[in-house]
Design an enzyme around this catalytic site. Structure first.
Site, PDB file in Angstrom:
ATOM      1  N   SER A 147     -10.247  -0.217   0.458  1.00 25.56           N
ATOM      2  CA  SER A 147     -10.567   0.567   1.289  1.00 25.56           C
ATOM      3  C   SER A 147     -10.848   1.934   0.863  1.00 25.56           C
ATOM      4  O   SER A 147     -10.142   2.274   0.047  1.00 25.56           O
ATOM      5  CB  SER A 147      -9.577   0.532   2.722  1.00 25.56           C
ATOM      6  OG  SER A 147     -10.043   1.316   3.678  1.00 25.56           O
ATOM      7  N   TYR A 160      -1.615   0.984   7.077  1.00 26.44           N
ATOM      8  CA  TYR A 160      -2.805   0.313   6.196  1.00 26.44           C
ATOM      9  C   TYR A 160      -3.182   1.280   5.069  1.00 26.44           C
ATOM     10  O   TYR A 160      -3.393   0.485   4.006  1.00 26.44           O
ATOM     11  CB  TYR A 160      -4.073   0.635   7.492  1.00 26.44           C
ATOM     12  CG  TYR A 160      -5.228  -0.225   6.776  1.00 26.44           C
ATOM     13  CD1 TYR A 160      -5.376  -1.215   7.010  1.00 26.44           C
ATOM     14  CD2 TYR A 160      -6.524   0.771   6.358  1.00 26.44           C
ATOM     15  CE1 TYR A 160      -6.513  -2.258   6.372  1.00 26.44           C
ATOM     16  CE2 TYR A 160      -7.412  -0.052   5.736  1.00 26.44           C
ATOM     17  CZ  TYR A 160      -7.571  -1.331   6.009  1.00 26.44           C
ATOM     18  OH  TYR A 160      -8.832  -1.929   5.572  1.00 26.44           O
ATOM     19  N   LYS A 164      -3.095  -0.469   1.219  1.00 29.30           N
ATOM     20  CA  LYS A 164      -4.145  -0.409   0.373  1.00 29.30           C
ATOM     21  C   LYS A 164      -4.179   0.469  -0.904  1.00 29.30           C
ATOM     22  O   LYS A 164      -4.642   0.232  -2.006  1.00 29.30           O
ATOM     23  CB  LYS A 164      -5.582   0.279   1.091  1.00 29.30           C
ATOM     24  CG  LYS A 164      -6.055  -0.956   2.260  1.00 29.30           C
ATOM     25  CD  LYS A 164      -6.267  -2.210   1.505  1.00 29.30           C
ATOM     26  CE  LYS A 164      -6.979  -3.020   2.889  1.00 29.30           C
ATOM     27  NZ  LYS A 164      -7.250  -4.473   2.049  1.00 29.30           N
TER      28      LYS A 164
END
Length: 255
Positions: A147, A160, A164
């Site tokens: 991402s 999150y 990542k």
């Protein structure tokens, strides 16, 4: 007469491809792009019914596609499935989850759910596919769907982002280890892409305004924006590319 170089091929003829998270969204788009390019694509996800619909649509076009029910968060399930159905020349790991909240409200349950799939699952899936290739003495291309949030911070996205950023780290380390075996390891880092996964974000007008202001090209992404990127990294066109991130972010991280 001048001897002109020949463009490398984007064809995946003769290549066996594993795409996880393939029942919808970015995963389905990646599976479609690689099947259209001639790959023998195995679509994997937890829900076999949705996978079968996708495979039926692909085979109706004359593409090679099949179903593999597999839970990426279950390391033993992954190891058994990859050993049984591999080796895979190409991996696209698009399985992922997000549980967004302010950092002060993160629960251990949400933290563990995100890390178990986005990091632990991705790590051991990449490991399993690499083991199969090394045992077979074959080169390969391993692609983790990361991402743009692996390169910047984001509101309500501390967990999150952490998952990542970690994917980027092990991708670089594995690229160093597997390079002598001609196994490449890279990530694709999309911006906000309109999929069922991101539907809740796009229902918030203030959040959409923030997104569109950050994306320099002035629009949010579609799954089609990822298809060219995954085909490039999967194919011999990127044969000297490893240990890096392909940012498909409309310029979000440029400043």
């Amino acid at each position: 007469m001048i001897d002109l170089p020949t463009s490398p091929t984007f064809s995946l003829e003769g290549k066996k491809v594993l795409v996880t998270g393939a029942s919808s969204g970015i995963g389905l788009a990646c599976a479609s792009a690689l099947a259209e390019a001639g790959g023998d694509v195995v679509l994997a996800a937890r829900r076999a019914d949705k996978l079968q619909e996708a495979v039926d649509a692909m085979t109706a076009k004359g593409w090679n596609a099949s179903v593999l029910q597999m839970n990426v968060a279950d390391v033993l399930d992954v190891q058994v499935a990859v050993e049984k159905h591999g080796p895979f020349d190409v991996l696209v790991n698009s399985a992922g989850v997000a549980r967004h909240s302010p950092a002060l409200e993160t629960t251990p349950e949400d933290f563990d759910a995100v890390m178990n799939l986005n990091l632990r699952g991705a790590y051991f899936l990449t490991q399993a596919v690499a083991k199969g290739l090394i045992s077979a003495g074959r080169p390969g291309s391993l692609i983790n769907m990361s991402s743009q949030m692996a390169h910047v911070g984001g509101l309500d996205r501390a967990v999150y982002c952490a998952s990542k950023f970690a994917v980027e780290g092990f991708t670089k380390a594995m690229a160093l280890e597997f390079g002598p075996k001609q196994i490449r390891v890279n990530t694709i880092c999309p911006t906000f892409i309109r999929t069922p996964f991101t539907e809740a974000t796009f229902e918030n007008p203030d959040r959409v305004k923030w997104i569109e202001e950050k994306i320099k090209l002035g629009r949010t992404g579609t799954v089609e924006d990822i298809m060219g990127a995954v085909l490039y990294l999967a194919s011999d066109a990127s044969s000297l590319v490893t240990g890096t991130s392909l940012l498909v972010d409309g310029g979000w991280t440029a400043d």
